[in-house]
Scaffold this active site. Structure first.
Site, PDB file in Angstrom:
ATOM      1  N   ASP A 183       1.031  -1.170  -0.029  1.00  0.00           N
ATOM      2  CA  ASP A 183       0.123   0.154   0.025  1.00  0.00           C
ATOM      3  C   ASP A 183       0.843   1.084  -0.084  1.00  0.00           C
ATOM      4  O   ASP A 183       1.562   1.527   1.033  1.00  0.00           O
ATOM      5  CB  ASP A 183      -0.928  -0.191   1.337  1.00  0.00           C
ATOM      6  CG  ASP A 183      -1.983   1.215   1.297  1.00  0.00           C
ATOM      7  OD1 ASP A 183      -1.362   2.309   0.907  1.00  0.00           O
ATOM      8  OD2 ASP A 183      -3.149   0.813   1.573  1.00  0.00           O
ATOM      9  N   HIS A 184       1.073   1.817  -1.094  1.00  0.00           N
ATOM     10  CA  HIS A 184       2.324   2.665  -1.329  1.00  0.00           C
ATOM     11  C   HIS A 184       1.983   4.045  -0.420  1.00  0.00           C
ATOM     12  O   HIS A 184       2.965   4.409   0.107  1.00  0.00           O
ATOM     13  CB  HIS A 184       2.451   3.049  -2.852  1.00  0.00           C
ATOM     14  CG  HIS A 184       1.542   4.242  -3.222  1.00  0.00           C
ATOM     15  ND1 HIS A 184       0.281   4.047  -3.536  1.00  0.00           N
ATOM     16  CD2 HIS A 184       1.598   5.596  -3.511  1.00  0.00           C
ATOM     17  CE1 HIS A 184      -0.189   4.987  -3.924  1.00  0.00           C
ATOM     18  NE2 HIS A 184       0.477   6.250  -3.943  1.00  0.00           N
ATOM     19  N   HIS A 246      -5.848   2.811   0.894  1.00  0.00           N
ATOM     20  CA  HIS A 246      -4.925   4.181   1.653  1.00  0.00           C
ATOM     21  C   HIS A 246      -5.638   4.643   2.776  1.00  0.00           C
ATOM     22  O   HIS A 246      -5.155   5.107   3.742  1.00  0.00           O
ATOM     23  CB  HIS A 246      -4.631   5.012   0.379  1.00  0.00           C
ATOM     24  CG  HIS A 246      -4.138   4.472  -0.690  1.00  0.00           C
ATOM     25  ND1 HIS A 246      -3.089   3.382  -0.657  1.00  0.00           N
ATOM     26  CD2 HIS A 246      -4.252   4.678  -2.032  1.00  0.00           C
ATOM     27  CE1 HIS A 246      -2.690   3.173  -2.072  1.00  0.00           C
ATOM     28  NE2 HIS A 246      -3.508   3.711  -2.923  1.00  0.00           N
TER      29      HIS A 246
HETATM   30  C1  BG6 Z   1      -3.413   4.795  -6.288  1.00  0.00           C
HETATM   31  C2  BG6 Z   1      -4.501   4.849  -7.081  1.00  0.00           C
HETATM   32  O1  BG6 Z   1      -3.281   3.744  -5.447  1.00  0.00           O
HETATM   33  O2  BG6 Z   1      -3.028   6.060  -5.549  1.00  0.00           O
HETATM   34  C3  BG6 Z   1      -4.448   6.255  -7.991  1.00  0.00           C
HETATM   35  O3  BG6 Z   1      -4.812   3.801  -7.766  1.00  0.00           O
HETATM   36  C4  BG6 Z   1      -4.336   7.320  -7.402  1.00  0.00           C
HETATM   37  O4  BG6 Z   1      -5.821   6.483  -8.602  1.00  0.00           O
HETATM   38  C5  BG6 Z   1      -3.019   7.113  -6.465  1.00  0.00           C
HETATM   39  O5  BG6 Z   1      -4.075   8.314  -8.170  1.00  0.00           O
HETATM   40  C6  BG6 Z   1      -2.708   8.325  -5.576  1.00  0.00           C
HETATM   41  O6  BG6 Z   1      -1.411   8.165  -4.911  1.00  0.00           O
HETATM   42  P1  BG6 Z   1      -0.540   9.434  -4.496  1.00  0.00           P
HETATM   43  O7  BG6 Z   1       0.692   8.801  -3.934  1.00  0.00           O
HETATM   44  O8  BG6 Z   1      -0.236  10.219  -5.691  1.00  0.00           O
HETATM   45  O9  BG6 Z   1      -1.291  10.112  -3.646  1.00  0.00           O
END
Ligand code: BG6
Length: 508
Positions: A183-184, A246
């Site tokens: 989960d980045h 997230h």
């Molecule tokens: C991803 C989603 O997990 O997270 C995307 O699939 C989204 O739709 C992205 O744009 C948002 O990540 P960050 O790091 O740019 O907030």
């Protein structure tokens, strides 16, 4: 920081975007920081045809284009890409995995290392169990002569049942401790800092509960639309794409009890307890507690912007939400009665992710004035961009009388000279190499998060009368979301009304 032990990283789906934009640049950054293993190799696998030199050239280009290192010097890039090779492999064909195994055995010998392998699935999710099964059949999942770790990316299923099914299938092949679900958001420095802010300061934790906190608000706004991901997004929507993972992880870290140690399961157990305590939104309450929206065409800074239904890959009649706001409660001792509000959306006015803790007002209004009656202390934890922490409090305006003014005490990460925030992938790849699964979602967390969103998914699927509100691209979403916030005159930190577009909405 310690260097991980020697290992080989195999990337499935190596000719795709994720590898070029995120994985290889992150590995290169780790190399620059001397955080890659002493002996390290990457084997990229994919269906496209590449020779090793061709693949290395492609990876070199991606480092130059996407690396967060300023002006990466060519010599270091060349040296790094030397550790990369390519294998043409069809994810579905077992014989290809036997070939992979031969290469791994041969490489392990030539590098004189223990057979420690990490398998990264940078592929469509439908391939996860297929790849795991083939690795298993080819004898590559058993950890008798070194570790075997599997990295997978969200989505982990598309609902509770499919999420469980994916876990079940993976567990047939590998143990849960071998699986690293990315989960980045958990790789973001500022998300991790939620833990440090809460548990290494004596000043916040005593106040971090229902006695002092009025409400908690978490916003993750994006200014971009679905770009070229319309096909995927239309079958996903904001609830699956952002909330199930997230947003709920951020809720977990904001609301959890102090863990007994920094050990991975100790932290994840506490996050899980929060997820288990989320009061389910009953299907009948979905229209009241959950607002969904979809962006419509508009003009942003003089430029015409397509509505969601006119994006590539999106159905003209689509009812997929590009915005969702939810009000819910956490049924436990700490949070009983405190409303939590979360919202996320695409094509909002700006990109910002933040956790806002709204403290209760003082019990007695000594300085009675309209404007003051409305103020309350806020702690804003800014996840991105402009990462930092802001505390809003009242002070006396200099001069006669008692005029009170709300002021900010502001900390910005950027003020820490020479500090570069590592990318999420850098941190997460390093952690997998070190065998630290703290920042990865565990099977039970994923399933519990699906359990929370399930009644919402069901209500939307079964009841076409539940509204999906259009909101003009570039505004803060449907203004009806302002009404979610309990309490007279209270609203989101960035309310839908009174800002760009005035929250003008039409029903879709
Ligand atoms: C991803 C989603 O997990 O997270 C995307 O699939 C989204 O739709 C992205 O744009 C948002 O990540 P960050 O790091 O740019 O907030």
């Amino acid at each position: 920081m310690e260097k991980p032990g020697n290992l080989i990283l195999v990337i499935f789906g190596a000719s795709g975007d994720l590898t070029a934009r995120k994985l290889i640049p992150a590995l290169f950054s780790l190399k620059i920081q001397k955080l890659l293993p002493e002996r390290f190799a990457v084997i990229g696998c994919g269906r496209s045809v590449f020779s090793d030199p061709e693949f290395r050239t492609k990876m070199k280009e991606s480092i130059i284009a996407f690396s967060e290192e300023k002006d990466p010097d060519e010599k270091s890039v060349d040296e790094f890409v030397e550790s990369i090779s390519y294998l043409m492999l069809n994810n579905e064909k077992l014989p290809d995995y036997h070939k992979l195994r031969e290469i791994l055995v041969e490489r392990t010998k030539s590098m004189s290392i223990v057979a420690n392998y990490i398998f990264y699935m940078a592929t469509p999710p439908s391939m996860y169990s297929v790849i795991a099964e083939n690795l298993h059949e080819a004898g590559l999942s058993v950890q008798h002569d070194g570790f075997r770790r599997l990295i997978i990316e969200k989505p982990f299923g598309y609902d509770l049942e499919s999420g469980r099914e994916l876990n079940r299938k993976l567990h047939e092949m590998v143990d849960e401790s071998q699986i690293y679900r990315i989960d980045h958001y958990l790789g973001k420095e500022t998300v991790q800092n939620l833990l440090v802010t809460r548990f290494s300061n004596g000043i916040f934790e005593p106040l971090w509960n229902r006695n002092y906190i009025h409400r908690v608000e978490i916003t993750s706004a994006e200014s971009i639309g679905v770009e070229d991901r319309g096909g995927y997004y239309d079958s996903s929507g904001a609830l699956r794409d952002m909330v199930q993972n997230h947003m709920l992880q951020m809720v977990g870290l904001t609301a959890m009890e102090p863990p007994s140690s920094l050990e991975s399961n100790s932290i994840r157990n506490e996050v899980l307890k929060v997820l288990q305590s989320l009061q389910p939104v009953r299907e009948a309450d979905v229209p009241k507690q959950v607002i969904r929206g979809q962006y419509t065409g508009s003009t942003i800074k003089g430029e015409c912007v397509n509505g969601y239904r006119y994006e590539k890959g999106v159905a003209r009649e689509s009812r997929t939400e590009t915005y969702v706001a939810i009000k819910f409660y956490i049924n436990n001792w700490r949070w009983g009665g405190v409303p939590f509000y979360i919202r996320t959306g695409k094509r909002l006015p700006t990109r910002v992710t933040e956790v806002v803790i709204h403290f209760k007002k003082t019990p007695h209004h000594l300085f009675q004035r309209d404007s003051i009656a409305r103020t309350s202390n806020q702690l804003v934890i800014r996840i991105q961009p402009d990462e930092g922490i802001l505390l809003k409090f009242d002070m006396k305006e200099p001069g006669a009388g008692f005029n009170v003014k709300s002021v900010n005490m502001d900390f910005h990460y950027r003020d820490l000279a020479d500090i570069r925030l590592p990318s999420a992938y850098e941190r997460l790849l390093y952690d997998v190499m070190m065998g630290d699964s703290t920042l990865f979602s565990r099977d039970d967390e994923v399933e519990t998060a699906w359990k929370f969103v399930e009644p919402i998914q069901k209500a939307w699927a079964q009841n076409n009368d539940i509204k999906i509100y259009g909101y003009p691209a570039g505004t803060w979403g449907p203004s009806v979301a302002d009404e979610l916030i309990e309490g007279c005159g209270l609203t989101w930190r960035y309310p839908c009304k009174n800002l760009a577009g005035d929250g003008d909405y039409c029903e879709l």
